[in-house]
Enzyme design. Structure first.
Site, PDB file in Angstrom:
ATOM      1  N   ASP A   1      -0.786  -6.225   0.089  1.00 51.21           N
ATOM      2  CA  ASP A   1      -1.232  -5.618   1.339  1.00 51.21           C
ATOM      3  C   ASP A   1      -2.748  -5.524   1.426  1.00 51.21           C
ATOM      4  O   ASP A   1      -3.422  -5.209   0.436  1.00 51.21           O
ATOM      5  CB  ASP A   1      -0.688  -4.187   1.457  1.00 51.21           C
ATOM      6  CG  ASP A   1       0.699  -4.129   2.060  1.00 51.21           C
ATOM      7  OD1 ASP A   1       1.098  -5.093   2.747  1.00 51.21           O
ATOM      8  OD2 ASP A   1       1.394  -3.126   1.851  1.00 51.21           O
TER       9      ASP A   1
ATOM     10  N   ASP B   1       0.825  -1.194   0.000  1.00 51.25           N
ATOM     11  CA  ASP B   1       0.000   0.000   0.000  1.00 51.25           C
ATOM     12  C   ASP B   1       0.870   1.260   0.000  1.00 51.25           C
ATOM     13  O   ASP B   1       0.363   2.377  -0.081  1.00 51.25           O
ATOM     14  CB  ASP B   1      -1.007  -0.003   1.147  1.00 51.25           C
ATOM     15  CG  ASP B   1      -0.371  -0.099   2.524  1.00 51.25           C
ATOM     16  OD1 ASP B   1       0.861  -0.164   2.623  1.00 51.25           O
ATOM     17  OD2 ASP B   1      -1.128  -0.131   3.525  1.00 51.25           O
ATOM     18  N   SER B   2       2.201   1.054   0.002  1.00 54.90           N
ATOM     19  CA  SER B   2       3.148   2.142  -0.259  1.00 54.90           C
ATOM     20  C   SER B   2       2.880   2.797  -1.597  1.00 54.90           C
ATOM     21  O   SER B   2       3.351   3.913  -1.854  1.00 54.90           O
ATOM     22  CB  SER B   2       4.582   1.610  -0.209  1.00 54.90           C
ATOM     23  OG  SER B   2       4.730   0.463  -1.031  1.00 54.90           O
TER      24      SER B   2
ATOM     25  N   LYS C   1      -0.885  -9.557   3.190  1.00 57.78           N
ATOM     26  CA  LYS C   1      -0.120  -8.992   4.309  1.00 57.78           C
ATOM     27  C   LYS C   1      -1.005  -8.022   5.082  1.00 57.78           C
ATOM     28  O   LYS C   1      -1.701  -7.206   4.476  1.00 57.78           O
ATOM     29  CB  LYS C   1       1.132  -8.263   3.797  1.00 57.78           C
ATOM     30  CG  LYS C   1       1.998  -7.690   4.941  1.00 57.78           C
ATOM     31  CD  LYS C   1       3.357  -7.268   4.458  1.00 57.78           C
ATOM     32  CE  LYS C   1       3.376  -5.936   3.742  1.00 57.78           C
ATOM     33  NZ  LYS C   1       2.997  -4.799   4.639  1.00 57.78           N
TER      34      LYS C   1
ATOM     35  N   GLU D   1       9.617  -3.973  10.414  1.00 58.90           N
ATOM     36  CA  GLU D   1      10.013  -2.669   9.869  1.00 58.90           C
ATOM     37  C   GLU D   1      10.376  -1.704  10.993  1.00 58.90           C
ATOM     38  O   GLU D   1       9.682  -1.617  12.008  1.00 58.90           O
ATOM     39  CB  GLU D   1       8.879  -2.056   9.034  1.00 58.90           C
ATOM     40  CG  GLU D   1       9.252  -0.695   8.463  1.00 58.90           C
ATOM     41  CD  GLU D   1       8.261  -0.126   7.473  1.00 58.90           C
ATOM     42  OE1 GLU D   1       8.487   0.995   6.971  1.00 58.90           O
ATOM     43  OE2 GLU D   1       7.249  -0.811   7.184  1.00 58.90           O
TER      44      GLU D   1
END
Length: 269
Positions: free
Chosen positions: A88, A49-50, A116, A185
């Site tokens: 995602d 979703d970046s 994810k 992360e």
């Protein structure tokens, strides 16, 4: 088709860990870059979703929708032959187990092999619900971008003793609930090493030091492209040494596999 050419499967991730082979993962949002990554050795591709930040130009991942994720997942799926595709669940798509199942089903039908989702705690019910219904799950712990408002920004997680203990517990909990892979992360390198050693499933690091079972970077960051956002410490420009996009991907994969990336300057204490 040789063994090295066949598509990777979810069980292959555990095999790689057992054999000590580090996994190289990159994000991808379209067929062209996905094809290049796939052809040059990347093990996993993440439709993150970046894309809200690096493709759509938003200031966070929060505006990304399930429809956006399904569209980009289908695009990437058309470009790969070997890499395992992870997608995602965007913001609030996993607010309930039923919503998560609907969104994850759409992602798998679009070509993903794994969904994810961020967090543990109340998300453990979602992880278990999906895993029990044949949806392979990757859990994302530490700096979870969908929590940016609560966290007050993109900040390293787990530096205080209580927060570190919670992350250790969360990693074991998501694996027990059925997650087959964990992304860590923005976690201090020593803590990520402890979590990886204790985890029954492979870990993928991004800003989590060199001791995870694999690494992931946002493709645009790996290529040194200006995303309009502050460049994180854990990023390295592989295009500068690779000379081309394909060369950059090969350099990244090689550095992950031989353990030279991430180095100390890419890690947090």
């Amino acid at each position: 088709m040789t063994a090295s050419d066949r598509p990777l499967t979810v069980p292959d991730l555990a095999v790689a860990r057992a054999e000590g082979r580090r996994l190289a993962m990159l994000t991808a949002y379209g067929a062209g870059f996905a094809r290049t990554c796939d052809a040059n050795g990347v093990d996993l591709l993440l439709v993150g979703d970046s894309l809200g930040m690096v493709v759509q130009g938003h200031g966070s991942t929060l505006p990304v929708t399930v429809d956006d994720m399904v569209y980009h997942t289908a695009c990437v799926a058309r470009g790969i032959r070997r890499a395992l595709l992870v997608s995602d669940l965007p913001f609030q798509a996993d607010a309930t187990p039923e919503r998560a199942l609907d969104a994850a089903t759409r992602l798998l039908q679009a070509g993903a092999a794994m969904a994810k989702l961020e967090g543990a705690g109340p998300k453990l019910e979602v992880v278990r619900f999906l895993a029990e219904r044949e949806i392979p799950v990757c859990s994302h712990l530490g700096l979870t971008p969908q929590s940016v408002l609560r966290m007050g920004g993109f900040k390293v997680q787990g530096r205080e003793a209580a927060a570190a203990a919670r992350l250790r517990e969360d990693a074991l909990a998501v694996a027990e609930a059925g997650a087959a892979l964990i992304v860590l992360e923005g976690v201090p390198a020593a803590l990520a090493a402890e979590i990886t050693a204790a985890s029954p499933v492979p870990t993928i690091g991004i800003g989590a030091g060199p001791h995870c079972d694999g690494q992931v970077l946002v493709l645009h960051d790996m290529l040194g492209l200006d995303s309009g956002h502050r460049r994180p410490r854990f990023v390295k420009d592989f295009l500068a040494e690779g000379g081309s996009v394909a060369g950059a991907v090969r350099a990244y994969v090689a550095a992950v596999r031989d353990g030279s990336f991430p180095a100390a300057e890419h890690s947090y204490l």
